[in-house]
Design a protein around this motif. Structure first.
Motif, PDB file in Angstrom:
ATOM      1  N   PRO A  35       1.038  -0.857  -0.097  1.00  0.00           N
ATOM      2  CA  PRO A  35       0.109   0.297   0.227  1.00  0.00           C
ATOM      3  C   PRO A  35       1.239   1.136  -0.231  1.00  0.00           C
ATOM      4  N   ILE A  36       0.242   2.421  -0.377  1.00  0.00           N
ATOM      5  CA  ILE A  36       1.147   3.400  -0.718  1.00  0.00           C
ATOM      6  C   ILE A  36       0.333   5.124  -0.806  1.00  0.00           C
ATOM      7  N   ALA A  37       1.225   6.166   0.081  1.00  0.00           N
ATOM      8  CA  ALA A  37       0.082   7.864  -0.428  1.00  0.00           C
ATOM      9  C   ALA A  37       0.766   7.988  -2.041  1.00  0.00           C
ATOM     10  N   VAL A  38       0.286   8.800  -2.274  1.00  0.00           N
ATOM     11  CA  VAL A  38       0.193   9.382  -3.985  1.00  0.00           C
ATOM     12  C   VAL A  38       0.422  11.014  -4.035  1.00  0.00           C
ATOM     13  N   GLY A  39       0.482  12.031  -4.891  1.00  0.00           N
ATOM     14  CA  GLY A  39       0.811  12.577  -4.813  1.00  0.00           C
ATOM     15  C   GLY A  39      -0.763  13.412  -4.075  1.00  0.00           C
ATOM     16  N   LYS A  40      -0.871  14.442  -3.981  1.00  0.00           N
ATOM     17  CA  LYS A  40      -2.125  15.111  -3.499  1.00  0.00           C
ATOM     18  C   LYS A  40      -2.891  15.794  -5.197  1.00  0.00           C
ATOM     19  N   PRO A  41      -3.997  16.269  -5.233  1.00  0.00           N
ATOM     20  CA  PRO A  41      -4.817  16.767  -7.230  1.00  0.00           C
ATOM     21  C   PRO A  41      -3.715  17.952  -7.261  1.00  0.00           C
ATOM     22  N   SER A  42      -3.213  18.817  -6.301  1.00  0.00           N
ATOM     23  CA  SER A  42      -2.533  20.122  -6.604  1.00  0.00           C
ATOM     24  C   SER A  42      -1.289  19.883  -7.233  1.00  0.00           C
ATOM     25  N   ALA A  65      12.297   6.134   7.373  1.00  0.00           N
ATOM     26  CA  ALA A  65      13.007   5.554   6.690  1.00  0.00           C
ATOM     27  C   ALA A  65      14.557   5.366   5.840  1.00  0.00           C
ATOM     28  N   ARG A  66      13.797   5.315   4.512  1.00  0.00           N
ATOM     29  CA  ARG A  66      14.635   5.303   3.036  1.00  0.00           C
ATOM     30  C   ARG A  66      13.909   6.181   2.712  1.00  0.00           C
ATOM     31  N   TRP A  67      15.170   6.207   0.931  1.00  0.00           N
ATOM     32  CA  TRP A  67      14.602   6.774  -0.615  1.00  0.00           C
ATOM     33  C   TRP A  67      14.945   6.251  -1.173  1.00  0.00           C
ATOM     34  N   LEU A  68      14.540   6.208  -1.995  1.00  0.00           N
ATOM     35  CA  LEU A  68      14.797   5.785  -3.387  1.00  0.00           C
ATOM     36  C   LEU A  68      14.146   6.726  -4.671  1.00  0.00           C
ATOM     37  N   GLY A  69      15.421   7.868  -5.149  1.00  0.00           N
ATOM     38  CA  GLY A  69      15.276   8.882  -5.693  1.00  0.00           C
ATOM     39  C   GLY A  69      14.841   8.542  -7.641  1.00  0.00           C
ATOM     40  N   LEU A  70      13.797   9.376  -8.265  1.00  0.00           N
ATOM     41  CA  LEU A  70      13.989   8.816  -9.584  1.00  0.00           C
ATOM     42  C   LEU A  70      14.204   9.486 -10.209  1.00  0.00           C
ATOM     43  N   SER A  71      14.180   8.947 -11.573  1.00  0.00           N
ATOM     44  CA  SER A  71      14.747   9.832 -12.989  1.00  0.00           C
ATOM     45  C   SER A  71      14.129  11.453 -12.891  1.00  0.00           C
ATOM     46  N   LYS A  72      13.096  11.914 -12.300  1.00  0.00           N
ATOM     47  CA  LYS A  72      11.823  12.404 -11.937  1.00  0.00           C
ATOM     48  C   LYS A  72      12.882  13.315 -11.110  1.00  0.00           C
ATOM     49  N   PRO A  73      13.229  14.726 -11.051  1.00  0.00           N
ATOM     50  CA  PRO A  73      13.099  15.332 -10.752  1.00  0.00           C
ATOM     51  C   PRO A  73      12.498  15.722  -9.472  1.00  0.00           C
ATOM     52  N   HIS A  74      13.029  15.900  -7.892  1.00  0.00           N
ATOM     53  CA  HIS A  74      12.162  16.267  -6.816  1.00  0.00           C
ATOM     54  C   HIS A  74      11.335  14.976  -6.602  1.00  0.00           C
ATOM     55  N   ILE A  77      10.442   7.551  -4.106  1.00  0.00           N
ATOM     56  CA  ILE A  77       9.568   6.429  -3.434  1.00  0.00           C
ATOM     57  C   ILE A  77      10.347   6.728  -2.183  1.00  0.00           C
ATOM     58  N   HIS A  78       9.363   7.105  -0.872  1.00  0.00           N
ATOM     59  CA  HIS A  78       9.832   6.951   0.602  1.00  0.00           C
ATOM     60  C   HIS A  78       9.626   6.482   1.332  1.00  0.00           C
ATOM     61  N   GLY A  79       9.525   6.364   2.620  1.00  0.00           N
ATOM     62  CA  GLY A  79       8.909   5.858   3.862  1.00  0.00           C
ATOM     63  C   GLY A  79       8.262   7.619   4.504  1.00  0.00           C
ATOM     64  N   THR A  80       7.660   7.322   4.682  1.00  0.00           N
ATOM     65  CA  THR A  80       7.115   8.361   6.052  1.00  0.00           C
ATOM     66  C   THR A  80       7.170   8.194   7.209  1.00  0.00           C
ATOM     67  N   ASN A  81       6.756   9.309   8.032  1.00  0.00           N
ATOM     68  CA  ASN A  81       6.918   9.815   9.673  1.00  0.00           C
ATOM     69  C   ASN A  81       5.243   9.926   9.730  1.00  0.00           C
ATOM     70  N   ASN A  82       4.672  10.131   9.074  1.00  0.00           N
ATOM     71  CA  ASN A  82       3.052   9.765   9.050  1.00  0.00           C
ATOM     72  C   ASN A  82       2.279   8.914   8.239  1.00  0.00           C
ATOM     73  N   PRO A  83       2.494   7.114   8.936  1.00  0.00           N
ATOM     74  CA  PRO A  83       1.681   6.436   8.130  1.00  0.00           C
ATOM     75  C   PRO A  83       0.283   6.670   8.019  1.00  0.00           C
ATOM     76  N   ARG A  96       4.361   7.020  -0.853  1.00  0.00           N
ATOM     77  CA  ARG A  96       5.304   7.022   0.319  1.00  0.00           C
ATOM     78  C   ARG A  96       4.571   5.695   0.660  1.00  0.00           C
ATOM     79  N   MET A  97       5.679   5.152   1.854  1.00  0.00           N
ATOM     80  CA  MET A  97       5.137   3.961   2.055  1.00  0.00           C
ATOM     81  C   MET A  97       5.707   3.932   3.607  1.00  0.00           C
ATOM     82  N   TYR A  98       5.342   2.536   3.922  1.00  0.00           N
ATOM     83  CA  TYR A  98       5.292   2.444   5.200  1.00  0.00           C
ATOM     84  C   TYR A  98       6.947   2.402   5.578  1.00  0.00           C
ATOM     85  N   ASN A  99       7.102   2.678   7.351  1.00  0.00           N
ATOM     86  CA  ASN A  99       8.726   2.242   6.525  1.00  0.00           C
ATOM     87  C   ASN A  99       9.370   0.812   6.835  1.00  0.00           C
ATOM     88  N   LYS A 100       8.476   0.133   7.142  1.00  0.00           N
ATOM     89  CA  LYS A 100       8.725  -1.337   6.777  1.00  0.00           C
ATOM     90  C   LYS A 100       9.125  -1.864   5.561  1.00  0.00           C
TER      91      LYS A 100
END
Length: 120
Positions: A35-42, A65-74, A77-83, A96-100
């Motif tokens: 499961p993931i979270a994605v970008g808001k409409p804006s 806990a982790r960052w996987l940067g994509l070839s699209k700048p900025h 795929i990363h963890g979150t401090n807001n599960p 966003r993904m759960y840290n685990k």
């Protein structure tokens, strides 16, 4: 002559923004969905095919806990401090993904892994 054959594992990722899932494939076979979270409409998550270009442990801030940067700048795929955000459209375009889950993914996929982001 060396007869030791090395089996190369090829990973790929498909992100379904509408379903809010990230699916991991190894050699074309589905391994697991997360499961993931994605970008808001804006600030929607961009659609297209990208590559993982960098990785970081404990990147700080809201990136969990982790960052996987994509070839699209900025975008990454990363963890979150807001599960509680997982399953929602709330980010600034990142996935966003759960840290685990992102820790598990981080250890499996190398830099160069293809990431396809689709909306259906």
């Amino acid at each position: 002559m060396d007869y030791n054959l090395r089996i190369v594992q090829t990973y790929s990722i498909t992100i379904h923004t509408a379903a809010r899932t990230l699916t991991l494939y190894r050699n074309g076979q589905r391994i697991k969905s997360y499961p993931i979270a994605v970008g808001k409409p804006s600030t929607p998550t961009p659609k297209g095919t990208f590559k993982i270009v960098n990785k970081a442990v404990n990147p700080g801030g809201p990136f969990g806990a982790r960052w996987l940067g994509l070839s699209k700048p900025h975008i990454g795929i990363h963890g979150t401090n807001n599960p509680l955000s997982i399953g929602k459209a709330v980010s600034n375009g990142c996935i966003r993904m759960y840290n685990k889950d992102v820790i598990e993914l981080y250890h499996l996929v190398p830099i160069g892994t293809t990431v396809k982001i689709i909306s259906i």
